[in-house]
Design an enzyme around this catalytic site. Structure first.
Site, short mmCIF file in Angstrom:
data_model
loop_
_atom_site.label_atom_id
_atom_site.label_comp_id
_atom_site.label_asym_id
_atom_site.label_seq_id
_atom_site.Cartn_x
_atom_site.Cartn_y
_atom_site.Cartn_z
N HIS A 139 12.28 -44.41 -23.20
CA HIS A 139 13.11 -43.69 -24.29
C HIS A 139 13.78 -42.48 -23.49
O HIS A 139 13.47 -42.09 -22.55
CB HIS A 139 12.17 -43.31 -25.24
CG HIS A 139 11.17 -42.04 -24.81
ND1 HIS A 139 10.05 -42.43 -24.51
CD2 HIS A 139 11.40 -40.74 -24.99
CE1 HIS A 139 9.17 -41.31 -24.18
NE2 HIS A 139 10.25 -40.25 -24.50
N LEU A 140 14.85 -41.94 -24.37
CA LEU A 140 15.59 -40.96 -23.94
C LEU A 140 15.24 -39.78 -24.83
O LEU A 140 15.58 -39.71 -25.97
CB LEU A 140 16.85 -41.23 -23.80
CG LEU A 140 17.96 -40.06 -23.15
CD1 LEU A 140 19.27 -40.92 -22.52
CD2 LEU A 140 18.43 -39.03 -24.19
N SER A 141 14.58 -38.76 -24.53
CA SER A 141 14.19 -37.78 -25.43
C SER A 141 15.51 -36.80 -26.01
O SER A 141 16.50 -36.38 -25.21
CB SER A 141 13.22 -36.76 -24.93
OG SER A 141 12.11 -37.45 -24.82
N TYR A 221 16.18 -28.27 -25.03
CA TYR A 221 16.55 -27.25 -23.93
C TYR A 221 18.03 -27.02 -23.62
O TYR A 221 18.84 -27.61 -23.92
CB TYR A 221 16.00 -27.93 -22.66
CG TYR A 221 14.71 -28.30 -22.63
CD1 TYR A 221 13.59 -27.03 -22.59
CD2 TYR A 221 14.29 -29.41 -23.01
CE1 TYR A 221 12.16 -27.77 -22.92
CE2 TYR A 221 13.02 -30.03 -22.91
CZ TYR A 221 11.93 -29.14 -22.79
OH TYR A 221 10.59 -29.36 -23.00
N PRO A 224 20.50 -29.44 -20.94
CA PRO A 224 19.67 -30.65 -20.67
C PRO A 224 20.10 -31.50 -19.81
O PRO A 224 21.12 -31.84 -19.46
CB PRO A 224 19.19 -31.07 -22.13
CG PRO A 224 20.50 -31.01 -22.74
CD PRO A 224 20.97 -29.73 -22.23
N SER A 225 19.01 -32.34 -18.87
CA SER A 225 19.49 -33.22 -18.14
C SER A 225 18.90 -34.58 -18.63
O SER A 225 17.72 -34.74 -18.69
CB SER A 225 18.67 -33.11 -16.74
OG SER A 225 18.67 -34.39 -16.15
N PHE A 226 19.85 -35.21 -19.62
CA PHE A 226 19.18 -36.39 -20.25
C PHE A 226 18.75 -37.54 -19.24
O PHE A 226 19.41 -37.76 -18.26
CB PHE A 226 20.51 -36.79 -21.43
CG PHE A 226 20.82 -36.17 -22.28
CD1 PHE A 226 19.79 -35.73 -23.32
CD2 PHE A 226 21.99 -35.30 -22.12
CE1 PHE A 226 20.18 -34.89 -24.29
CE2 PHE A 226 22.23 -34.46 -23.14
CZ PHE A 226 21.59 -34.13 -24.19
N HIS A 227 17.69 -38.06 -19.43
CA HIS A 227 17.19 -39.19 -18.69
C HIS A 227 16.17 -40.12 -19.37
O HIS A 227 15.48 -39.69 -20.47
CB HIS A 227 16.59 -38.27 -17.45
CG HIS A 227 15.35 -37.73 -17.88
ND1 HIS A 227 15.20 -36.31 -18.48
CD2 HIS A 227 13.77 -38.02 -17.88
CE1 HIS A 227 14.09 -35.91 -18.62
NE2 HIS A 227 13.35 -36.62 -18.40
N ILE A 228 15.78 -41.00 -18.59
CA ILE A 228 14.81 -42.10 -19.04
C ILE A 228 13.64 -42.26 -18.11
O ILE A 228 13.99 -42.23 -16.88
CB ILE A 228 15.37 -43.52 -19.26
CG1 ILE A 228 16.31 -43.61 -20.11
CG2 ILE A 228 14.10 -44.43 -19.46
CD1 ILE A 228 17.09 -45.03 -20.41
N SER A 229 12.36 -41.44 -18.31
CA SER A 229 11.54 -41.50 -17.42
C SER A 229 11.06 -42.87 -17.36
O SER A 229 10.64 -43.76 -18.39
CB SER A 229 10.35 -40.57 -18.20
OG SER A 229 10.68 -38.98 -18.22
#
Length: 284
Positions: A139-141, A221, A224-229
């Site tokens: 997911h992307l938070s 934040y 933010p650095s949007f990302h998928i962990s």
């Protein structure tokens, strides 16, 4: 996540006991004699019973045996331990009954070829001395993890649903490996950073933040650095994982089949997970 969070009560009431205590004051001597005759009790018996009560204590406040108290304490401690740690993970905040950890996110369903790539990445990090665990739900938070009291959940969800009803659908792309950690530096993550569609994601965050502010909760934040962990490990392993990601891992990515990267994230709905419940918000 940042880019650098029985007691069992026994009570009893006995109207017969209350009436019995009040016999001497509320009834005539004739009534008392009739009552004593009926129940086969004497004045001496009455004094003995009262003395027994004083020795035993208030029947409404009987103490629980130590064995019972220890039994429930063990259950409570075990519940706390199980919820605090899963595979070595440590909670970002103390668990309290009635508090629900909640966050808003975009779900990501990977392509069929992605699991193979992820396995190669995890294997490559082992050669560098780090054992990563694959993320179960990608997911992307779009919010921080916040704490909702149980009675807040329905109004919170309704506020989000109303606010997001006019938000449009979109597509964003993610490529390039980055290393992240949570605020407490208790976990390190390997993620894939969004490279296209950043502005549209920021618009969604602004909508979500308004609901957060309405409930006095922390917003997302700044910058933010949007990302998928995609994988994680326990502890602060940022520098070590970063060194691996810039060499070994990038080589693995470059050798994968064409089409795996960038990740194409098509979002038609947002979701909010609160405790064990998931709420969906269709976009326009």
């Amino acid at each position: 996540m940042s880019s650098s969070r029985m007691l069992v009560c026994y009570s009893s009431t006995s109207s017969s006991d209350d009436d019995y205590d009040e016999d001497g004051d509320d009834f005539s001597s004739k009534s008392c004699k009739k009552r004593k005759s009926a129940i086969g009790s004497s004045e001496e018996d009455h004094r003995v019973q009262k003395k027994k009560r004083s020795l035993i204590g208030d029947p409404e406040r009987l103490p629980l045996p130590d064995t019972v108290l220890e039994m429930f304490r063990d259950v409570e401690d075990q519940c706390h331990e199980d919820r605090s740690q899963h595979g070595g993970r440590i909670r970002s905040f103390q668990h309290e009954r009635g508090n629900w950890a909640s966050y808003v996110y975009l779900p990501y369903i990977p392509d069929d070829s992605f699991p193979e790539l992820l396995e190669q990445l995890v294997e490559a990090t082992r050669s560098g001395g780090i054992n990563l665990t694959q993320v179960e739900d990608f997911h992307l938070s779009l919010s921080q993890t916040v704490v909702l009291r149980h009675h807040w959940i329905q109004p919170f969800i309704q506020s989000l649903r109303t606010s997001l009803s006019q938000s449009p659908r979109h597509v964003c792309l993610a490529e390039g490996l980055q290393v992240y950690s949570n605020s407490e530096k208790t976990r390190t993550f390997l993620g894939v950073e969004v490279s296209s569609g950043h502005a549209q994601l920021l618009e969604l965050v602004q909508v979500i933040d308004r609901t957060m502010e309405e409930f006095g909760l922390p917003t997302f934040y700044q910058n933010p650095s949007f990302h998928i962990s995609i994988a994680w490990c326990v502890g602060d392993r940022i520098e070590q994982l970063r060194n691996i990601s810039t060499s070994i891992l990038q080589t693995v990515v470059e050798q994968t089949e064409e089409g795996v990267f960038p990740l194409r994230i098509k979002y038609e709905e947002l979701r909010c997970k609160s405790g064990n419940k998931v709420f969906c918000f269709p976009l326009r």
